[in-house]
Motif scaffolding. Structure first.
Motif, PDB file in Angstrom:
ATOM      1  N   TRP A  38       5.452  -9.278 -13.580  1.00  0.00           N
ATOM      2  CA  TRP A  38       4.766  -8.017 -13.304  1.00  0.00           C
ATOM      3  C   TRP A  38       4.378  -7.912 -11.832  1.00  0.00           C
ATOM      4  O   TRP A  38       4.657  -6.909 -11.173  1.00  0.00           O
ATOM      5  CB  TRP A  38       3.512  -7.885 -14.171  1.00  0.00           C
ATOM      6  CG  TRP A  38       3.807  -7.803 -15.631  1.00  0.00           C
ATOM      7  CD1 TRP A  38       4.098  -8.840 -16.468  1.00  0.00           C
ATOM      8  CD2 TRP A  38       3.879  -6.619 -16.434  1.00  0.00           C
ATOM      9  NE1 TRP A  38       4.334  -8.370 -17.735  1.00  0.00           N
ATOM     10  CE2 TRP A  38       4.202  -7.027 -17.753  1.00  0.00           C
ATOM     11  CE3 TRP A  38       3.668  -5.267 -16.169  1.00  0.00           C
ATOM     12  CZ2 TRP A  38       4.338  -6.103 -18.798  1.00  0.00           C
ATOM     13  CZ3 TRP A  38       3.792  -4.352 -17.209  1.00  0.00           C
ATOM     14  CH2 TRP A  38       4.131  -4.770 -18.499  1.00  0.00           C
ATOM     15  N   GLU A  51       5.775  -4.380 -10.656  1.00  0.00           N
ATOM     16  CA  GLU A  51       4.779  -3.374 -10.269  1.00  0.00           C
ATOM     17  C   GLU A  51       4.815  -3.069  -8.779  1.00  0.00           C
ATOM     18  O   GLU A  51       4.436  -1.968  -8.371  1.00  0.00           O
ATOM     19  CB  GLU A  51       3.398  -3.807 -10.746  1.00  0.00           C
ATOM     20  CG  GLU A  51       3.265  -3.599 -12.246  1.00  0.00           C
ATOM     21  CD  GLU A  51       2.072  -4.283 -12.858  1.00  0.00           C
ATOM     22  OE1 GLU A  51       1.459  -3.667 -13.760  1.00  0.00           O
ATOM     23  OE2 GLU A  51       1.749  -5.430 -12.494  1.00  0.00           O
ATOM     24  N   ILE A  89      -2.881  -1.692 -10.315  1.00  0.00           N
ATOM     25  CA  ILE A  89      -1.546  -1.722 -10.904  1.00  0.00           C
ATOM     26  C   ILE A  89      -1.211  -3.196 -11.086  1.00  0.00           C
ATOM     27  O   ILE A  89      -0.631  -3.839 -10.224  1.00  0.00           O
ATOM     28  CB  ILE A  89      -0.518  -0.928 -10.054  1.00  0.00           C
ATOM     29  CG1 ILE A  89       0.870  -0.991 -10.681  1.00  0.00           C
ATOM     30  CG2 ILE A  89      -0.551  -1.313  -8.589  1.00  0.00           C
ATOM     31  CD1 ILE A  89       1.855   0.027 -10.112  1.00  0.00           C
TER      32      ILE A  89
END
Length: 240
Positions: A38, A51, A89
């Motif tokens: 991520w 991300e 995020i």
């Protein structure tokens, strides 16, 4: 949870007006930088991962400039609220508890299955000591079940606890555990858990215009298929 109650046309108009007044604005994107695939810090010392690529594309579509800020997970919401950056995020699942403190965009991934990694493939997790990162949906799940829970500040520490015998298993997003299983005898258990309501961007409750801009950008990536392509590239969750 709170939702942006606007029709499609109204949302597009709102986002367009916000963009018109915020063209070129710098938005500070807060992330953990410790949760591959991520988000993580690459060999060049830069934020990388799903991300990072997603956030850069969302800013491009919203005509904003991204500035990335690394922040420890345990203080990531307080530091958003206090103004150290403008968004979160960071693989953050949308939950009612978090939504009482901050707002969320629409989810940019569906819920990722939560999985267990252990040294014993036949482990009974209900009678085991389970490690999880503090302030996560996995830690809350174990606590609600009444199982034995040990919390750690970082994902790496949860895995290390299993390797050194401090815990019997770790519960985390399967996409994260996929990056560590096979090392030092760690295996994924067959059992998985369905927790959370998808992953979205967190914003201050006062930043409704910015949320609308990112909502519109996320929706445009869903509509043209680029979000599914990015999810598939990084293997972070199931596709829309």
């Amino acid at each position: 949870m709170k939702k942006l109650i606007l029709g499609t046309a109204a949302l597009a108009l709102t986002a367009g007006l916000a963009m018109a007044g915020s063209h070129g604005k710098t938005v500070r994107m807060g992330t953990e930088g410790a949760y591959a695939p991520w988000n993580f810090v690459n060999d060049a010392g830069e934020i990388d991962g799903f991300e990072r690529e997603l956030g850069d594309e969302l800013c491009k579509r919203a005509e904003l400039k991204c500035e990335w800020v690394k922040n420890d997970w345990d203080s990531i919401i307080p530091n958003l609220v206090s103004g150290n950056y403008d968004t979160i995020i960071a693989g953050m699942s949308i939950t009612d508890e978090r939504d009482e403190v901050i707002d969320f965009t629409q989810p940019y991934t569906p819920p990722d299955p939560s999985a267990y990694a252990a040294l014993d493939a036949g482990l009974d997790v209900e009678g085991a000591v389970i490690a999880a990162q503090a302030a996560t949906i996995q830690a809350s799940f174990i606590a609600e079940k009444g199982w034995t829970l040990i919390e750690f500040a970082t994902p790496e520490e949860t895995v290390a606890a299993v390797r050194n015998g401090e815990a019997d298993a770790v519960l985390a997003d399967q996409s994260f555990l996929d990056t560590v299983v096979g090392q030092d005898g760690l295996v994924l258990l067959e059992r998985t858990e369905s927790i959370g309501g998808g992953v979205g961007m967190g914003l201050r409750e006062s930043d409704g215009e910015l949320r609308a801009m990112f909502d519109a950008a996320i929706q445009s990536m869903k509509d043209d298929g680029s979000l599914n392509a990015l999810i598939a590239k990084w293997e972070v969750a199931s596709q829309w």
